[in-house]
Each structure stands twice: as structure tokens, then as C-alpha cells.
Design an enzyme around this catalytic site. Sequence first.
Site, PDB file in Angstrom:
ATOM      1  N   LYS A  96       5.589 -30.498  -1.914  1.00 14.12           N
ATOM      2  CA  LYS A  96       6.747 -31.384  -2.067  1.00 14.12           C
ATOM      3  C   LYS A  96       7.975 -30.834  -1.325  1.00 14.12           C
ATOM      4  O   LYS A  96       7.997 -29.652  -0.921  1.00 14.12           O
ATOM      5  CB  LYS A  96       7.037 -31.565  -3.564  1.00 14.12           C
ATOM      6  N   TYR A 135       2.665 -43.117  -5.863  1.00 14.24           N
ATOM      7  CA  TYR A 135       3.022 -43.033  -7.280  1.00 14.24           C
ATOM      8  C   TYR A 135       2.997 -44.405  -7.958  1.00 14.24           C
ATOM      9  O   TYR A 135       3.795 -44.645  -8.854  1.00 14.24           O
ATOM     10  CB  TYR A 135       4.391 -42.372  -7.426  1.00 14.24           C
ATOM     11  N   ASN A 160       8.536 -29.948  -8.839  1.00 14.76           N
ATOM     12  CA  ASN A 160       7.453 -29.097  -9.345  1.00 14.76           C
ATOM     13  C   ASN A 160       6.479 -28.658  -8.239  1.00 14.76           C
ATOM     14  O   ASN A 160       5.286 -28.530  -8.458  1.00 14.76           O
ATOM     15  CB  ASN A 160       6.723 -29.782 -10.513  1.00 14.76           C
ATOM     16  N   HIS A 216       1.938 -31.775  -5.572  1.00 10.77           N
ATOM     17  CA  HIS A 216       1.229 -32.863  -6.251  1.00 10.77           C
ATOM     18  C   HIS A 216      -0.253 -32.678  -5.955  1.00 10.77           C
ATOM     19  O   HIS A 216      -0.619 -32.357  -4.820  1.00 10.77           O
ATOM     20  CB  HIS A 216       1.688 -34.225  -5.735  1.00 10.77           C
ATOM     21  N   GLU A 238      -5.393 -41.616  -2.427  1.00 13.41           N
ATOM     22  CA  GLU A 238      -4.181 -40.897  -2.010  1.00 13.41           C
ATOM     23  C   GLU A 238      -4.329 -40.315  -0.595  1.00 13.41           C
ATOM     24  O   GLU A 238      -3.384 -40.336   0.191  1.00 13.41           O
ATOM     25  CB  GLU A 238      -3.843 -39.800  -3.032  1.00 13.41           C
TER      26      GLU A 238
HETATM   27  P1  CMP Z   1       3.194 -35.175  -9.943  1.00 11.72           P
HETATM   28  O1  CMP Z   1       2.017 -34.392 -10.340  1.00 11.72           O
HETATM   29  O2  CMP Z   1       3.474 -35.357  -8.493  1.00 11.72           O
HETATM   30  O3  CMP Z   1       3.079 -36.638 -10.610  1.00 11.72           O
HETATM   31  C1  CMP Z   1       4.202 -37.417 -10.946  1.00 11.72           C
HETATM   32  C2  CMP Z   1       5.484 -36.697 -10.767  1.00 11.72           C
HETATM   33  O4  CMP Z   1       6.614 -37.241 -11.421  1.00 11.72           O
HETATM   34  C3  CMP Z   1       5.353 -35.306 -11.373  1.00 11.72           C
HETATM   35  O5  CMP Z   1       4.487 -34.508 -10.589  1.00 11.72           O
HETATM   36  C4  CMP Z   1       6.804 -34.869 -11.411  1.00 11.72           C
HETATM   37  O6  CMP Z   1       7.256 -34.427 -10.145  1.00 11.72           O
HETATM   38  C5  CMP Z   1       7.530 -36.190 -11.709  1.00 11.72           C
HETATM   39  N1  CMP Z   1       8.002 -36.333 -13.099  1.00 11.72           N
HETATM   40  C6  CMP Z   1       9.282 -36.371 -13.487  1.00 11.72           C
HETATM   41  N2  CMP Z   1       9.398 -36.566 -14.792  1.00 11.72           N
HETATM   42  C7  CMP Z   1       8.158 -36.668 -15.289  1.00 11.72           C
HETATM   43  C8  CMP Z   1       7.634 -36.872 -16.592  1.00 11.72           C
HETATM   44  N3  CMP Z   1       8.414 -37.028 -17.680  1.00 11.72           N
HETATM   45  N4  CMP Z   1       6.284 -36.878 -16.720  1.00 11.72           N
HETATM   46  C9  CMP Z   1       5.479 -36.725 -15.630  1.00 11.72           C
HETATM   47  N5  CMP Z   1       5.932 -36.557 -14.363  1.00 11.72           N
HETATM   48  C10 CMP Z   1       7.258 -36.507 -14.190  1.00 11.72           C
END
Ligand code: CMP
Length: 149
Positions: free
Chosen positions: A10, A50, A113, A116, A127
Site C-alpha cells: 500500500k 474493494y 496497514n 493487502h 483481484e
Molecule cells: P485490507 O486488508 O486491504 O482490506 C480492507 C481495508 O480497509 C483494510 O485492509 C484496511 O486498510 C481498511 N480498513 C479501515 N477500517 C477498517 C475496518 N474497520 N475494518 C476492516 N478494514 C478496515
Amino acid sequence: MTETTLLMIKPDAVQRALIGRIILRVEEKGLKIIGLRMIRLTKSMVDQLYDIHIDKNFYPVLKTFILSGPVIAIAIQGTNAVKVIRKLAGITNSPEAEPGTIRGDFGLDLTKNIVHASDEVERAQYELNIFFRKDELVEYELINEDWIK
Ligand code: CMP
């Protein structure tokens, strides 16, 4: 079972110069990189990636973040690749992620985070199609493959 999955580095990890260390973990585990691309995603690509989160309250923040800089898409192949990459990534909420995982070692935020990772084989195919054409994924043998799988 040989599977193919997507790991996306990311914008936060690109800015923090973590690309090499994340790729190293994939290679060290013994998985094979069969596609690699740096790209600045468009709004519609983020909506595709997403789609299951579009109606969630965190989606606007997530979308702004993903559009804030380039990402790296990595297509990865190997035994149980989907599950293995999810385990290497660690759980979504970085502060709760286990040390030793990518998020556990490098992240402190729920949205920013680091990576992904696709969560199942069919989803990985969906994806990967957002980032790569079929002919951009490279089938080849690694010389040490028989020692790993
Ligand atoms: P990712 O695994 O890319 O999938 C969805 C993304 O949304 C997640 O990582 C985070 O970067 C973001 N995100 C932000 N808030 C939340 C939440 N409450 N629950 C899950 N994903 C979140």
C-alpha cells in the site's frame, strides 16, 4: 495445492521504503513471484478492488488513502499461496497483528496497514485481473523449486 494470489504493497509502505523488505519475506518463504507492477490506482480500480467494502463507513477514508500514492501489485504462486500470504501479512488491524508478520512488524494503524492480501483463491483471481493481463503473469521454474514444495 499450487495457488496464485495477490499481495499489494500500500502507499504507506511505498513511502516508508518498505518495498524491498516486504518482497524479501515473500521470497524467503519460498513462494514464487510471477508478476510485479507499480501503479497509481484509479478511482474505479479502487472501487473494483474493494467492492465488498464500498458501503462501509470506513470506505471514504480507505479510498483516499489508497489513491494517495503508488502501490505495488505482486502476483505470487506456490503451495497454499493464498493462506500463506495472509499469514505472512498478519491480521488487518496492525497494532493487534503478531510480531513476525508484515503488519505486526511494520504497522500501527488500521487503515494504513502496509499490505493487502487476497483472502481466497477465486477472489485472488478477481483481484489479480484488476492489475495484470493474463500475458503479464510469467510461468517459469525456479531452480530450487523441488526443494521447497
Ligand atoms: P485490507 O486488508 O486491504 O482490506 C480492507 C481495508 O480497509 C483494510 O485492509 C484496511 O486498510 C481498511 N480498513 C479501515 N477500517 C477498517 C475496518 N474497520 N475494518 C476492516 N478494514 C478496515
